[in-house]
Enzyme design. Structure first.
Site, PDB file in Angstrom:
ATOM      1  CG  ASP A  66      -0.280  -0.437   2.509  1.00 12.65           C
ATOM      2  OD1 ASP A  66       0.963  -0.396   2.582  1.00 12.65           O
ATOM      3  OD2 ASP A  66      -0.989  -0.811   3.449  1.00 12.65           O
TER       4      ASP A  66
ATOM      5  CG  ASN B  74      -8.407  -1.764  11.636  1.00 11.79           C
ATOM      6  OD1 ASN B  74      -7.516  -2.489  11.202  1.00 11.79           O
ATOM      7  ND2 ASN B  74      -8.721  -0.611  11.083  1.00 11.79           N
TER       8      ASN B  74
ATOM      9  CG  HIS C 153      -5.435  -2.525   8.568  1.00  9.88           C
ATOM     10  ND1 HIS C 153      -5.395  -1.147   8.578  1.00  9.88           N
ATOM     11  CD2 HIS C 153      -4.217  -2.926   9.026  1.00  9.88           C
ATOM     12  CE1 HIS C 153      -4.222  -0.741   9.007  1.00  9.88           C
ATOM     13  NE2 HIS C 153      -3.483  -1.788   9.298  1.00  9.88           N
TER      14      HIS C 153
ATOM     15  CD  GLU D 129      -8.187   0.695   7.225  1.00  7.97           C
ATOM     16  OE1 GLU D 129      -8.072  -0.259   8.023  1.00  7.97           O
ATOM     17  OE2 GLU D 129      -7.543   1.755   7.358  1.00  7.97           O
TER      18      GLU D 129
HETATM   19  P1  PGA Z   1       2.236  -1.963  12.724  1.00  5.33           P
HETATM   20  O1  PGA Z   1       0.910  -2.136  11.889  1.00  5.33           O
HETATM   21  O2  PGA Z   1       3.321  -2.688  12.011  1.00  5.33           O
HETATM   22  O3  PGA Z   1       2.484  -0.498  12.734  1.00  5.33           O
HETATM   23  O4  PGA Z   1       1.918  -2.515  14.067  1.00  5.33           O
HETATM   24  C1  PGA Z   1       0.606  -3.322  11.259  1.00  5.33           C
HETATM   25  C2  PGA Z   1      -0.515  -3.006  10.309  1.00  5.33           C
HETATM   26  O5  PGA Z   1      -1.230  -2.020  10.551  1.00  5.33           O
HETATM   27  O6  PGA Z   1      -0.668  -3.730   9.339  1.00  5.33           O
END
Ligand code: PGA
Length: 258
Positions: free
Chosen positions: A75, A146, A148, A153
Site C-alpha cells: 500500500d 482493527n 486490516h 479496512e
Molecule cells: P504496525 O501495523 O506494524 O504499525 O503494528 C501493522 C498493520 O497495521 O498492518
C-alpha cells in the site's frame, strides 16, 4: 518456538520477536537463493522492520543477492507530495532498498507520483504489473489492530482488488504520531486488495506485542467476517502466523483454559 495445535491456521509462538524475524528472513533468503527472480510482497510499519534488518545483514554477509528479484508493496498513501518523507516508498528505501542490491526499477509501490496521475488507473496498472511479474511468491504481512491487511479496512471483501480506499479512524489514529497530529494524516490510500494478496503463493503474517493480543485472538477464534479482515487468512492454503509471547497472550490463556 512452539507450534500451537488445533488452530484454524498454522500459528507459531516465539519467545522473542527477533527469533520470528530471523525465521522469516531465513525463509526469504532461501527462496531468493533457489529462485533469484523471486517476486516478494512487502509491508511497511513497525512489524516487519526486523525482517528487513536481517535481510540487510544476509546481503552484507553475501548470503543473498536481490539483483534479479522484484518487490511489490501492499500500500501507499494518497495525497502526499512526491518527496514527503512519510511516503512508504521513503520508508522502504531507508529500511531495506538502499541496503540491498535490488534494482530500483524492480521496487514497486502502488503510488501516484504526480497530481495528474489518476489513482484508479494507478491501481489497475499495479494489478497488471504483479501479473506481468508472474505473481507474488511470498507476501509479508502485519495485522492492524482493527484486523486490516494492507489498508484493507473493516468491510473489505475477500474478493477485493487493488483500489483506492478511505482510511479507518483507528488506522489514522495509529499514524497520528508519525504525522504530528491526526489532522495531518492522509484520508486515502491505494492498497492491494484481499483477493490480490491471497493470490500470493505463501502468506507470512507477523504480530508482535501486547497491543496485538486481541486481534490475534480474533484472527484465530472469531467467525470469518469482513469486520475483521484478518479472519480470512485461514482460507489461504500456505499461510503461517508468527507471534511473540505478548501477542499470543490471549490465545495462550484460552488454550490453557481448555
Ligand atoms: P504496525 O501495523 O506494524 O504499525 O503494528 C501493522 C498493520 O497495521 O498492518
Amino acid at each position: 518456538m512452539k507450534r500451537l495445535m488445533h488452530t484454524c491456521l498454522p500459528t507459531f509462538v516465539f519467545d522473542a520477536r527477533a527469533e520470528a524475524e530471523r525465521e522469516l528472513a531465513d525463509e526469504i533468503v532461501a527462496l531468493v537463493r533457489t529462485k533469484p527472480e523471486t517476486v516478494l510482497g512487502l509491508a511497511t510499519g513497525d512489524t516487519p522492520v526486523g525482517v528487513y534488518r536481517d535481510l540487510h545483514r544476509a546481503h552484507v554477509a553475501r548470503a543473498v543477492s536481490f539483483a534479479r528479484a522484484s518487490t511489490f508493496n501492499l500500500d501507499e498513501y494518497l495525497d502526499l507530495a512526491r518527496d514527503d518523507p512519510r511516503r512508504f516508498r521513503r520508508w522502504m528505501e531507508a529500511h531495506l532498498f538502499q541496503h540491498i542490491d535490488l534494482p530500483p526499477e524492480n521496487a514497486h509501490l502502488p503510488e501516484s507520483t504526480s497530481s495528474a496521475d489518476d489513482p484508479v488507473t494507478v491501481a489497475e496498472r499495479y494489478e497488471a504489473a504483479i501479473r506481468a511479474a508472474g505473481g507474488l511468491d511470498l507476501q509479508v504481512l502485519g495485522i492492524g489492530r482493527n484486523g486490516h491487511l494492507g489498508f484493507n479496512e473493516p468491510g473489505s471483501s475477500r474478493a477485493s482488488r487493488t483500489r483506492v480506499v478511505d482510511l479507518h479512524p483507528l488506522t489514522r489514529a495509529d499514524a497520528a504520531g508519525v504525522f504530528g497530529g491526526l489532522e495531518h494524516v492522509p484520508k486515502r490510500a491505494i492498497t492491494m486488495g484481499v483477493g490480490t494478496i491471497f493470490e500470493a503463493a505463501r502468506l507470512r503474517v507477523l504480530a508482535f506485542g501486547a497491543r496485538k493480543a486481541e486481534i490475534v485472538r480474533r484472527t484465530l477464534h472469531d467467525p470469518m467476517t469482513s469486520a475483521f479482515v484478518s479472519t480470512f487468512l485461514r482460507e489461504h492454503g500456505d499461510v503461517k502466523l508468527f507471534v511473540d509471547r505478548e501477542a499470543a497472550a490471549q490465545i495462550l490463556d484460552e488454550h490453557r483454559a481448555r
